[in-house]
Every structure is written in C-alpha cells, then in structure tokens.
Design an enzyme around this catalytic site. Structure first.
Site, PDB file in Angstrom:
ATOM      1  CG  HIS A 164      -0.731   4.181   4.368  1.00 26.24           C
ATOM      2  ND1 HIS A 164      -1.387   3.449   5.349  1.00 26.24           N
ATOM      3  CD2 HIS A 164      -0.368   3.288   3.405  1.00 26.24           C
ATOM      4  CE1 HIS A 164      -1.427   2.174   4.988  1.00 26.24           C
ATOM      5  NE2 HIS A 164      -0.799   2.045   3.831  1.00 26.24           N
ATOM      6  CG  ASP A 208      -2.581   5.467   7.962  1.00 26.90           C
ATOM      7  OD1 ASP A 208      -1.438   5.072   8.256  1.00 26.90           O
ATOM      8  OD2 ASP A 208      -3.044   5.378   6.809  1.00 26.90           O
ATOM      9  CB  SER A 251      -0.956  -0.001   1.204  1.00 26.05           C
ATOM     10  OG  SER A 251      -0.237  -0.122   2.415  1.00 26.05           O
TER      11      SER A 251
END
Length: 421
Positions: free
Chosen positions: A400, A397, A149
């Site tokens: 990312h 998060d 990702s």
C-alpha cells in the site's frame, strides 16, 4: 618565319588552356570545400540516408517514441518522477480520512523526501490535479472505485485532495466498512469504494489481519453483484484487481469444481492463478464491453509491491528513500504475469467496447508505481513502531501507499483523462 610563328602560337595556346583548366579546377575545389562547411542546421530537401554508428540506441529511441505517440497524443504512463518542491496539497493533519495503516506521517516516518516528487510524462505536461475544477465537472455525478485494498487506498487519496475544497459527508458503509460512500453536498457529487477484490463471486475465509482458514471459493463465471448491481447507475468508475488471485483458491464454473491454485491437500487439478485471472478478467471485460454504458470506465492495472529480502509474511522490507529511474528496477515474475494478462484482455475488449459505444480506457499506473519503492508505509503502518525498541521486528507494508504519497499522482492522470481525454 611563318612556321616559327605557328609553333609559338600553338605553344602559347596550350599554356593558356592549361592555366584556364587549373583555374577552373581551383574554383571548383573552393566551391566544394565551402559547401561542405555550411552550418549543419541547414537541411537539404532530399537528405541522404545516414548510417548510424549506434544503431541499437536509435532503435530504442524509436521504440520509446512509438510508445509515447499513441494516436497522436502523449503517453501519460511513460515518464519520470521529477522534483516537486511545493509538495502535496494536503497533510495528515488537514485530512482526517486517512486510515491508520497508510498514515505514515502520524505513525512517525522520520524522512519526508518521498512527499516531494511528481509524475512527469515524457513529451507533454501533466497539469496538477485541480480539486475545485474536478468538483465542478462532477456536479450531479457519481464515481466508484471498485476492487481491493489498493482501491480503498486510492479513494482516500482522492477524498483528501477534494476535501481541500469541501469536506465530504460519509453517507454509507457496509458491516465491515469495506464498501463506503461519501457525498459532496454543494456539488451533489458522490464517491464510493466498492469492495470486490476478485470482481467475480468469491467466498473468502479469512480474518481482519488476512489470515486464511480455508481456500477461497471462486466462481469464475459469475461476476460479483456487489458492483454489477450498482454499475448501471454510475457515471464514472475505476475497476481493478490483482494480487488476491495469488491466494489459495478453488475454482468453480457452473457450480462445479474446475481445479484450484495452491491446494496440495485437495484432490483437484492445480490450474494456476494465471488461469483464473485470465478467465475472470475476460468475463469482466466482456460484461463492460457489451453493457452499452454511457459513462467512463477506467480499467486500472495492478500495482507492484516493493518487498525486498522477503515478502509480506517472511520479513520483507522496503527501506528505499527516493524514486528509481526506469530500468533500475524490474517487475517480479508474478507481477509481470498479472500485467501481461491485464493488457491482453483489455486490448481484446477495446474493439468490442468501441463498437458498442462504451468508453473504456486504460489507467496504466503500473509503470510509474514501479519506480516508487520509497512510497510505502514499510514499518510505519503501525504507530511509532520503534518507540520502545529501535531494533524491534515489525510487520512491513510494501504494497500500500503512504498518504500523502505517490498515489496522489494517480489523480493527476485521472483529471487529464476525464477533462482532456
């Protein structure tokens, strides 16, 4: 009378000799003093060795200089984040290609200071990414970002920067939209993201939210055909992997179980994730180094997360609002293990790659990424998470990257490596 004259003459001669000696001594002293007062900018042809009062500092500087001077070139990956008042070349409004979890501006992140920094290598200038020139160079070429990702995060950044010149056309996606392809028609240029989080064959049992129902079945001796089948036709690619190897897994070789990682309920030997990571990367590097590929292959190092006071599933957060300086933040032990293996396996592959004419280079984004704990979505992976409750407990998060954000600087590095590398 004669004897008196001789005595006088002797005394007079002695006085003259003494005066002359004193004058010569004085002249020599003046000359010596003046020579030691000369400007320090004037260097002697053979300067004496200087003993430093702070030998540790000198040794550290020498080590840094050795890191920067790699084959006579600046090390792009050693530097600092410096102020960039102009900010990013795109926004969430100008680029519709940003996935919701990384769209921090749309999701209501209140502060914007994280947008106004750029990566500045020490000892050289890193020009900003030039999307127009990049597209011209890539005319009739193909790129692929292969991995997990973070690769998907990166491809969005690259597409957004290029879309300031031309909006790409989405031409392919797999069933789950994990592998995708875009085309820039004016330039006949394609960019793909290929979902292959382990780079080797893997059977994964988890839902969209990453909740696993069973251990990953990982075949360490079989590369993932999702990318190897496309590999010969790609001109440029960025290959990466990383934290997926921390998941509970069962390891196979020649279709037989070798052992596992984090599988206490199984009657298998726990080999540890580092065993599998090294074995998988070695097979990947050997495949690349012996492939006779004539394009450019960049091996990207894994990026650290910045969870504090917990992890993804245990309430970890990332509340910092500015970059840190080198030395202010250290890699976590797990990230250090991953990085050490990556650098070792890359180094082992370079000689073989060079002898086969394979252009394999290291895209070492780890050091500069470590310094940006402020660049993650945090709670703003969801749309306005505190709209109804300012004290709401939400998933953070810290892995990312916000878009726009620090990951955009990776494209500056790529541009430099492709154009001037």
């Amino acid at each position: 009378m004669k004897s008196n004259w001789k005595l006088w003459f002797s005394k007079h001669l002695l006085v003259k000799f003494a005066v002359a000696f004193l004058l010569v001594g004085l002249a020599f002293r003046l000359l010596f003093v003046r020579s030691t007062d000369l400007s320090p900018n004037i260097e002697t042809p053979f300067p004496e060795k200087i003993v430093a009062s702070e030998p540790t500092i000198i040794e550290e500087v020498q080590q840094n200089e050795e890191q920067i001077a790699e084959s006579g070139k600046c090390n792009l990956f050693v530097g600092d984040w410096v102020s960039n008042p102009s900010g990013p070349i795109y926004t969430n409004k100008s680029c519709p290609l940003i996935e919701s979890h990384q769209n921090c501006m749309r999701n209501g992140r209140p502060e914007t200071g994280y947008l106004y920094w750029r990566w500045n290598p020490r000892g050289c200038e890193l020009p900003p990414f030039d999307p127009k020139r990049f597209l011209e160079i890539m005319r009739n070429k193909s790129w692929a970002l292969i991995g997990d990702s973070i690769s998907r995060n990166h491809v969005q950044s690259l597409l957004c920067m290029l879309s300031t010149v031309e909006r790409p056309i989405h031409v392919y996606h797999d069933k789950e939209y994990k592998s995708r392809r875009w085309n820039f028609p004016t330039y006949n240029f394609t960019i793909s993201v290929i979902w292959s989080p382990f780079l080797v064959k893997a059977k994964i049992f988890e839902d969209y939210n990453g909740v696993s129902t069973s251990e990953v079945q990982l075949h360490l001796d079989k590369l993932d055909k999702q990318w190897t089948d496309l590999y010969p036709n790609l001109d440029y690619m960025i290959i990466s992997t990383g934290k997926w190897f921390l998941k509970a897994s069962i390891y196979y070789e020649k279709n037989e179980v070798l052992g596992c990682h984090y599988c206490s309920k199984k009657n298998f030997k726990d080999l540890g994730f580092d065993f599998a990571y090294r074995k998988a990367l070695r097979n990947v590097m050997n495949f690349v180094a012996t492939s006779n590929h004539k394009g450019l292959i960049l091996f990207r190092t894994s990026t650290p997360d910045h969870f504090e006071n917990g992890e993804w599933s245990s309430g970890g957060t990332c509340k910092r609002k500015s970059p840190v300086k080198e030395g202010e933040m250290q890699l976590k032990d797990i990230h250090r293990i991953l990085r050490d293996i990556e650098l070792e396996e890359y180094k082992n592959a370079t000689m073989k790659a060079s002898s086969n004419g394979v252009n394999l280079k290291l895209l070492d984004v780890n050091p500069l990424s470590l310094l940006r704990p402020d660049g993650h979505p945090g709670p703003y992976r969801e749309y306005h998470p505190f709209a109804h409750d300012k004290k709401a407990k939400v998933q953070n998060d810290c892995l990312h990257w916000c878009l726009p954000g620090p990951i955009d600087s990776w494209n500056d590095l790529i541009m430099e490596m492709v154009v001037n590398g």
